[in-house]
Motif scaffolding. Structure first.
Motif, PDB file in Angstrom:
ATOM      1  N   ALA A  19      42.088  34.295  54.163  1.00  0.00           N
ATOM      2  CA  ALA A  19      42.515  35.585  53.616  1.00  0.00           C
ATOM      3  C   ALA A  19      42.986  35.360  52.184  1.00  0.00           C
ATOM      4  N   VAL A  20      42.496  36.178  51.277  1.00  0.00           N
ATOM      5  CA  VAL A  20      42.830  36.034  49.866  1.00  0.00           C
ATOM      6  C   VAL A  20      44.006  36.937  49.526  1.00  0.00           C
ATOM      7  N   GLY A  21      45.017  36.380  48.886  1.00  0.00           N
ATOM      8  CA  GLY A  21      46.165  37.168  48.459  1.00  0.00           C
ATOM      9  C   GLY A  21      45.766  38.149  47.370  1.00  0.00           C
ATOM     10  N   GLN A  22      46.467  39.293  47.329  1.00  0.00           N
ATOM     11  CA  GLN A  22      46.146  40.326  46.338  1.00  0.00           C
ATOM     12  C   GLN A  22      46.306  39.811  44.914  1.00  0.00           C
ATOM     13  N   GLY A  23      47.334  39.002  44.677  1.00  0.00           N
ATOM     14  CA  GLY A  23      47.556  38.465  43.341  1.00  0.00           C
ATOM     15  C   GLY A  23      46.450  37.524  42.914  1.00  0.00           C
ATOM     16  N   ASP A  24      46.072  36.608  43.817  1.00  0.00           N
ATOM     17  CA  ASP A  24      44.980  35.675  43.524  1.00  0.00           C
ATOM     18  C   ASP A  24      43.691  36.433  43.229  1.00  0.00           C
ATOM     19  N   LEU A  25      43.403  37.411  44.090  1.00  0.00           N
ATOM     20  CA  LEU A  25      42.163  38.172  43.933  1.00  0.00           C
ATOM     21  C   LEU A  25      42.184  38.964  42.623  1.00  0.00           C
ATOM     22  N   SER A  26      43.321  39.541  42.276  1.00  0.00           N
ATOM     23  CA  SER A  26      43.404  40.317  41.031  1.00  0.00           C
ATOM     24  C   SER A  26      43.121  39.440  39.810  1.00  0.00           C
TER      25      SER A  26
END
Length: 200
Positions: A19-26
């Protein structure tokens, strides 16, 4: 579709083991936008700075928004600063845009009317194109996915041959690592604070 939208769609794959964190993905989405801006000839990279180099001929509204936010005066913006500034809440912006375009749908995770909702990609030509790029390990998409751990490991940039793109991916990687370090520090501080209140 853009690299950023393809990356977002790939991140929604329910079969993904990570699962990718929202911050990492952003941060990765901001990097993907920058790579596409380089590919479109809208910007060039000079060292670690983003230099606007031509008129924008983009037809994607999020990419147009990204191009409009470029710093157009010397000494220009550093790539790292762009990632943090442009990346703020960017995954939420992509989710909203893809939902609006019918590329994502919300589904309840249970049959109960109050069950939690999850978002998943709809089977569209854009989703299939993103899946094909992912299956073919298209270098830019694979590199950015690797940075956020979508392939289960953080590997070196696979098959990238453009120096500007390599620079962007490396700086995205460093930003994601910095974000992880901040998370770990907060976790340690919170644990220490909880122990202090708990007492001996």
């Amino acid at each position: 579709m853009t690299t950023a939208k393809d990356l977002f769609i790939i991140s929604m794959d329910p079969s993904s083991q990570h699962a990718v964190g929202q911050g990492d993905l952003s941060l990765a989405l901001a990097g993907a936008e920058l790579v596409d801006l380089i590919g479109a000839g809208t910007v060039a990279v000079d060292g670690d700075r983003i230099v606007p180099s031509g008129p924008s001929t983009l037809d994607d509204r999020l990419m147009v928004e990204a191009a409009a936010g470029l710093t157009r005066q010397a000494p220009y913006e550093r790539i790292e600063d762009w990632l943090w500034r442009r990346g703020r809440d960017l995954s939420a912006a992509y989710q909203a845009a893809l939902e609006e375009d019918g590329e994502l749908t919300r589904k309840r995770s249970s049959r109960l009317p109050f069950g939690s909702e999850r978002v998943e990609a709809v089977d569209t030509p854009a989703r299939r194109r993103a899946a094909d790029r992912w299956k073919d390990k298209e270098p830019v998409l694979a590199a950015l996915a690797s940075v956020v751990g979508l392939d289960g490991e953080r590997s070196d940039e696979p098959g990238l041959d453009d120096e500007a793109v390599i620079t962007v991916v490396a700086i995205v990687h460093d930003a994601v690592m910095e974000l992880e370090a901040v998370r770990q520090r907060r976790s340690i501080e919170n644990a220490a604070f909880a122990n202090l209140w708990r007492g001996p």
